[in-house]
Design a protein around this motif. Structure first.
Motif, PDB file in Angstrom:
ATOM      1  N   SER A 116     -61.712  12.875  98.188  1.00 35.05           N
ATOM      2  CA  SER A 116     -60.553  13.087  97.326  1.00 35.05           C
ATOM      3  C   SER A 116     -59.545  11.970  97.545  1.00 35.05           C
ATOM      4  O   SER A 116     -59.579  11.270  98.558  1.00 35.05           O
ATOM      5  N   TRP A 117     -58.668  11.767  96.591  1.00 36.59           N
ATOM      6  CA  TRP A 117     -57.607  10.768  96.730  1.00 36.59           C
ATOM      7  C   TRP A 117     -56.373  11.203  95.961  1.00 36.59           C
ATOM      8  O   TRP A 117     -56.434  12.049  95.065  1.00 36.59           O
ATOM      9  N   GLY A 118     -55.243  10.628  96.337  1.00 34.82           N
ATOM     10  CA  GLY A 118     -53.986  10.915  95.652  1.00 34.82           C
ATOM     11  C   GLY A 118     -53.140   9.665  95.573  1.00 34.82           C
ATOM     12  O   GLY A 118     -53.270   8.748  96.386  1.00 34.82           O
ATOM     13  N   GLY A 119     -52.276   9.618  94.586  1.00 35.68           N
ATOM     14  CA  GLY A 119     -51.407   8.462  94.410  1.00 35.68           C
ATOM     15  C   GLY A 119     -50.172   8.835  93.609  1.00 35.68           C
ATOM     16  O   GLY A 119     -49.853  10.014  93.440  1.00 35.68           O
ATOM     17  N   VAL A 120     -49.501   7.829  93.092  1.00 39.95           N
ATOM     18  CA  VAL A 120     -48.292   8.028  92.300  1.00 39.95           C
ATOM     19  C   VAL A 120     -48.610   7.707  90.849  1.00 39.95           C
ATOM     20  O   VAL A 120     -49.162   6.645  90.542  1.00 39.95           O
ATOM     21  N   LEU A 121     -48.240   8.620  89.964  1.00 45.70           N
ATOM     22  CA  LEU A 121     -48.523   8.503  88.539  1.00 45.70           C
ATOM     23  C   LEU A 121     -47.244   8.657  87.742  1.00 45.70           C
ATOM     24  O   LEU A 121     -46.374   9.464  88.095  1.00 45.70           O
ATOM     25  N   GLY A 122     -47.119   7.890  86.683  1.00 40.46           N
ATOM     26  CA  GLY A 122     -45.977   8.025  85.782  1.00 40.46           C
ATOM     27  C   GLY A 122     -46.457   8.116  84.349  1.00 40.46           C
ATOM     28  O   GLY A 122     -47.642   7.905  84.063  1.00 40.46           O
ATOM     29  N   PRO A 123     -45.563   8.422  83.422  1.00 36.31           N
ATOM     30  CA  PRO A 123     -45.937   8.454  82.007  1.00 36.31           C
ATOM     31  C   PRO A 123     -46.160   7.040  81.480  1.00 36.31           C
ATOM     32  O   PRO A 123     -45.741   6.054  82.101  1.00 36.31           O
TER      33      PRO A 123
END
Length: 330
Positions: free
Chosen positions: A257-264
Motif C-alpha cells: 500500500s502507499w499514501g501521498g498528498v493529492l489535490g484537485p
C-alpha cells in the motif's frame, strides 16, 4: 540615440515580454505563501485505521513546520472513493488537500464499472508520503498457527471462513483476493467502511481474518489480541522480523500500500512545488520518520511527476490481478 536610452528601451521590452508570458520581472520564481490559514486534509477512511494514524502523524508535523493548523477530515466510504471525490471537488487554492491512496487511484479504475472522477484528469498529484505492507492476522479463535495451517483449514471448510477488508478495492481487499487465487481457496469477503470498524469485528470474532495495513494489525498482534501469520511485502518487515512473508509460502504474493498528498485539478505549479517542499521537510523530520517506522511504514517522498507516473504503473500492475480474481463492483 544614446546608449542609456537603448538600454532603457530594451529593459522595458524585456519586462513587457515577461509580463505577457506570466514571468516574474526579477527573472526568479516568486515564492508562493502557503499556507496562510488552516488547511483541511481529507482522509479517506474512518479514524483509527492505519492510513488515518499516518495521516495524523504527518499533519501534526506540518502544524509545526508551517505554523498553521492542519485539520484531518475523515470522509469514508466506497473504498476511499467518497473522500477522493471530495478532494476532486475542492477549490484549487491549496486550502483543501487530501490523501492520495492506492485504493481509489490505482485499483478502483479497474475494479469499478464506473467512477465519479477521472484519475488522470480530476487531480493534481503532489507528492508521496509512505509505503507499507499489509499483515495477515487471524482472530484468536482460529486454530491455525501458520499460513500453511490456515490454507489447510480453509480448504477443509470451503465457504466457512471470512476475511474482512477496509472496503472493496482496497489493498486489504485485494490481498485477500490474491490469497484466494494463489492458494485456490473458497472464502467470504466482508467489506467495511474502513480498517478500524473491520478490526473491531475481527477482535469480536465476527470475521476470521484480515490483511490489514500493518500499523493497526501490528499493535493488536503485539498486545496478543490477534495472531499475526504473515506480511504482504516482498521482504519481512523490520518491525516484525519474526513474521514471515506471504511469498515464503505462496511465491509471487506481494501487495504494498502507499499514501501521498493529492489535490484537485488546476493547482498552480508553484503552489504544488511549495506544498511538496514542505511535505518533504515534515516527512524527513527525525521524529516523523521514526514514528512512521514504528508503525510499519516506510517514509516515501517522491515529487509530483514521479507520483503520477508511479500511480499509472501501479494501476497497470493491479489490473491483471483484479480481472483474474473476478472481483467487480457495479
Amino acid at each position: 540615440m544614446s546608449n542609456g536610452t537603448a538600454i532603457t528601451r530594451r529593459t522595458a521590452m524585456a519586462a513587457g515580454l515577461a509580463a505577457s508570458l506570466g514571468m516574474p520581472r526579477t527573472g526568479r520564481a516568486q515564492r508562493v505563501e502557503w499556507p496562510t490559514g488552516p488547511i483541511r486534509f481529507i482522509g479517506l477512511f474512518p479514524p483509527g485505521g492505519g492510513t488515518d494514524i499516518l495521516s495524523r502523524l504527518w499533519c501534526a508535523k506540518m502544524n509545526e513546520v508551517t505554523g498553521q493548523q492542519f485539520i484531518v477530515e475523515n470522509r469514508s466510504g466506497s473504498g476511499g472513493n467518497v473522500g477522493t471525490l471530495s478532494i476532486a471537488r475542492s477549490p484549487a487554492d491549496g486550502s483543501v488537500i487530501g490523501l492520495a491512496s492506492v485504493a481509489p487511484l490505482s485499483i478502483a479504475p479497474t475494479l469499478y464499472a464506473s467512477l465519479p472522477f477521472d484519475v488522470n484528469r480530476d487531480f493534481t498529484y503532489v507528492c508521496g508520503l509512505w509505503q507499507l505492507p499489509n499483515m495477515l492476522v487471524v482472530n484468536n479463535d482460529v486454530p491455525a498457527q501458520s499460513v500453511p495451517e490456515l490454507v489447510a483449514l480453509i480448504r477443509a471448510n470451503p465457504g466457512h471462513y471470512s476475511f474482512a477488508s477496509s472496503g472493496s478495492g482496497t489493498t486489504v481487499h485485494l490481498s485477500g483476493e490474491m490469497f484466494k487465487q494463489l492458494a485456490g481457496l473458497d472464502m467470504v469477503h466482508v467489506p467495511y467502511r474502513g480498517g478500524a470498524p473491520a478490526h473491531i469485528d475481527l477482535l469480536a470474532g465476527r470475521v476470521h481474518m484480515i490483511f490489514d495495513n500493518i500499523p493497526q494489525s501490528l499493535a493488536s498482534a503485539r498486545d496478543g489480541k490477534v495472531r499475526a501469520l504473515a506480511v504482504t511485502s516482498a521482504e519481512r518487515s523490520p518491525q516484525a522480523p519474526d513474521v514471515p512473508t506471504m511469498a515464503e509460502f505462496l511465491p509471487g504474493f506481494e501487495v504494498t500500500s502507499w499514501g501521498g498528498v493529492l489535490g484537485p485539478a488546476g493547482m498552480a505549479p508553484r503552489l504544488v512545488e511549495r506544498i511538496a517542499t514542505l511535505a518533504k521537510q515534515a516527512l524527513e523530520a527525525p521524529d516523523t520518520s521514526a514514528r512512521f517506522r514504528e508503525n510499519g511504514a516506510t517514509p516515501w517522498w517522491v515529487g509530483p511527476e514521479d507520483l503520477a507516473s508511479f500511480r499509472r504503473a501501479d494501476e497497470a500492475r493491479f489490473a491483471p490481478l483484479i480481472r483474474a480474481s473476478g472481483a467487480r463492483v457495479e
